[in-house]
Design a protein around this motif. Structure first.
Motif, PDB file in Angstrom:
ATOM      1  N   ALA A 190      -3.680   9.362  -0.545  1.00  0.00           N
ATOM      2  CA  ALA A 190      -2.538   9.019  -1.410  1.00  0.00           C
ATOM      3  C   ALA A 190      -2.714   9.549  -2.856  1.00  0.00           C
ATOM      4  O   ALA A 190      -3.742   9.847  -2.998  1.00  0.00           O
ATOM      5  CB  ALA A 190      -2.598   7.497  -1.087  1.00  0.00           C
ATOM      6  N   LYS A 191      -1.695   8.953  -3.703  1.00  0.00           N
ATOM      7  CA  LYS A 191      -1.909   9.606  -4.962  1.00  0.00           C
ATOM      8  C   LYS A 191      -2.758   8.286  -5.905  1.00  0.00           C
ATOM      9  O   LYS A 191      -2.685   7.184  -5.501  1.00  0.00           O
ATOM     10  CB  LYS A 191      -0.573   9.463  -5.887  1.00  0.00           C
ATOM     11  CG  LYS A 191       0.216  10.608  -5.283  1.00  0.00           C
ATOM     12  CD  LYS A 191       1.889  10.652  -5.931  1.00  0.00           C
ATOM     13  CE  LYS A 191       2.594  11.896  -5.682  1.00  0.00           C
ATOM     14  NZ  LYS A 191       3.967  11.752  -6.385  1.00  0.00           N
ATOM     15  N   HIS A 194      -7.631   4.477  -0.082  1.00  0.00           N
ATOM     16  CA  HIS A 194      -6.325   4.954   0.119  1.00  0.00           C
ATOM     17  C   HIS A 194      -6.615   6.572   0.200  1.00  0.00           C
ATOM     18  O   HIS A 194      -6.028   7.487  -0.541  1.00  0.00           O
ATOM     19  CB  HIS A 194      -5.254   4.548  -0.791  1.00  0.00           C
ATOM     20  CG  HIS A 194      -5.217   3.177  -1.352  1.00  0.00           C
ATOM     21  ND1 HIS A 194      -4.830   2.267  -0.132  1.00  0.00           N
ATOM     22  CD2 HIS A 194      -5.550   2.409  -2.226  1.00  0.00           C
ATOM     23  CE1 HIS A 194      -4.731   0.854  -0.608  1.00  0.00           C
ATOM     24  NE2 HIS A 194      -5.314   0.960  -1.885  1.00  0.00           N
ATOM     25  N   ARG A 196       1.585   1.225  -6.145  1.00  0.00           N
ATOM     26  CA  ARG A 196       1.307   0.506  -4.633  1.00  0.00           C
ATOM     27  C   ARG A 196       1.099  -0.891  -4.613  1.00  0.00           C
ATOM     28  O   ARG A 196       1.179  -1.618  -3.856  1.00  0.00           O
ATOM     29  CB  ARG A 196      -0.026   1.439  -4.400  1.00  0.00           C
ATOM     30  CG  ARG A 196      -0.612   0.783  -3.093  1.00  0.00           C
ATOM     31  CD  ARG A 196      -1.898   1.634  -2.810  1.00  0.00           C
ATOM     32  NE  ARG A 196      -1.610   2.713  -2.195  1.00  0.00           N
ATOM     33  CZ  ARG A 196      -1.396   3.133  -0.939  1.00  0.00           C
ATOM     34  NH1 ARG A 196      -1.244   2.355  -0.162  1.00  0.00           N
ATOM     35  NH2 ARG A 196      -1.099   4.296  -0.732  1.00  0.00           N
TER      36      ARG A 196
END
Length: 231
Positions: free
Chosen positions: A129-130, A126, A139
């Motif tokens: 993203a965080k 990802h 998520r």
């Protein structure tokens, strides 16, 4: 395949500056499934607890004052992890503290080749993203409502679920354990599927009665188109 997911809590960020490991939690996985076996321990760091660290995990110097020192629990910890790969989130941090403590009490350090870093995996899966544990649990729909503060065992349990999801989810282990397998065994995750009734194949060949009705109908046609076609 046996793997150990673990997490640590510490007095700070750098063991080389005198920070110590104060809690460790481990969760055993076999073939990416939790077995229910865990290891958990608090340790007396023999030093003060900075307020910023206590705000993260809630462990005070007073609470830890009657807990064993790391060297007193090191053998039990090493026996639990055995030679299994070790999984952690931002694993270089946890490995740094773990190996500093092992070195301090005369035990061999854990080889870095055993390290699996879920943070690195998440960054690959990802990008942009965080990647905090909280963000990744959100998520993947992992319930973390009971996580008020950081705790080594709780975080290891959450991370174990996250690791399985990052590696492809529960479908990677659909087969039953060997002792449950057999001719009538159903794959895990398929045992609650409602059976489907398979209907016999329908025949589309015209019956003699249908052929007779068709011939009678054709015989009534006047100058059909195909009668003018040369043979």
């Amino acid at each position: 395949m046996r793997e150990i997911v673990f997490d640590t809590e510490t007095t700070g960020l750098n063991p080389r500056n005198g920070d110590r490991l104060v809690e460790i939690g481990c969760v055993e996985l076999v073939n990416r499934c939790e077995t229910g076996r865990t290891f958990h321990a608090w340790f007396n760091p023999d030093r003060d607890m900075p307020a910023e660290a206590e705000a993260v995990h809630g462990l005070s110097a007073r609470f830890l004052s009657d807990k064993p020192r790391f060297h007193e629990g090191a053998a039990d910890f090493l026996a639990f992890i055995g030679d299994a790969p070790l999984i952690a989130h931002n694993a270089t941090f946890d490995f740094g503290f773990l190996n500093a403590e092992l070195e301090e009490c005369g035990h061999p350090q854990v080889c870095m080749t055993r390290m699996i870093d879920t943070l690195a995996i998440a960054r690959t899966r990802h990008p942009g993203a965080k990647h905090s544990l909280d963000a990744l649990c959100s998520r993947y729909g992992i319930d973390r409502s009971h996580r008020v503060k950081h705790g080594a065992l709780l975080d290891a349990q959450l991370l174990a679920q996250l690791y399985v999801e990052l590696m492809g989810g529960r479908q990677i282990g659909l087969m039953l354990p060997a002792e449950e397998s057999g001719a009538d065994a159903a794959p895990v995750g398929m045992r609650d599927v409602v059976p489907v009734t398979v209907r016999p194949m329908r025949s589309f060949t015209a019956s003699p009665e249908e052929l007779a009705r068709h011939a009678a109908f054709v015989a009534k046609l006047v100058d059909p188109l195909w009668s003018t076609v040369d043979a």
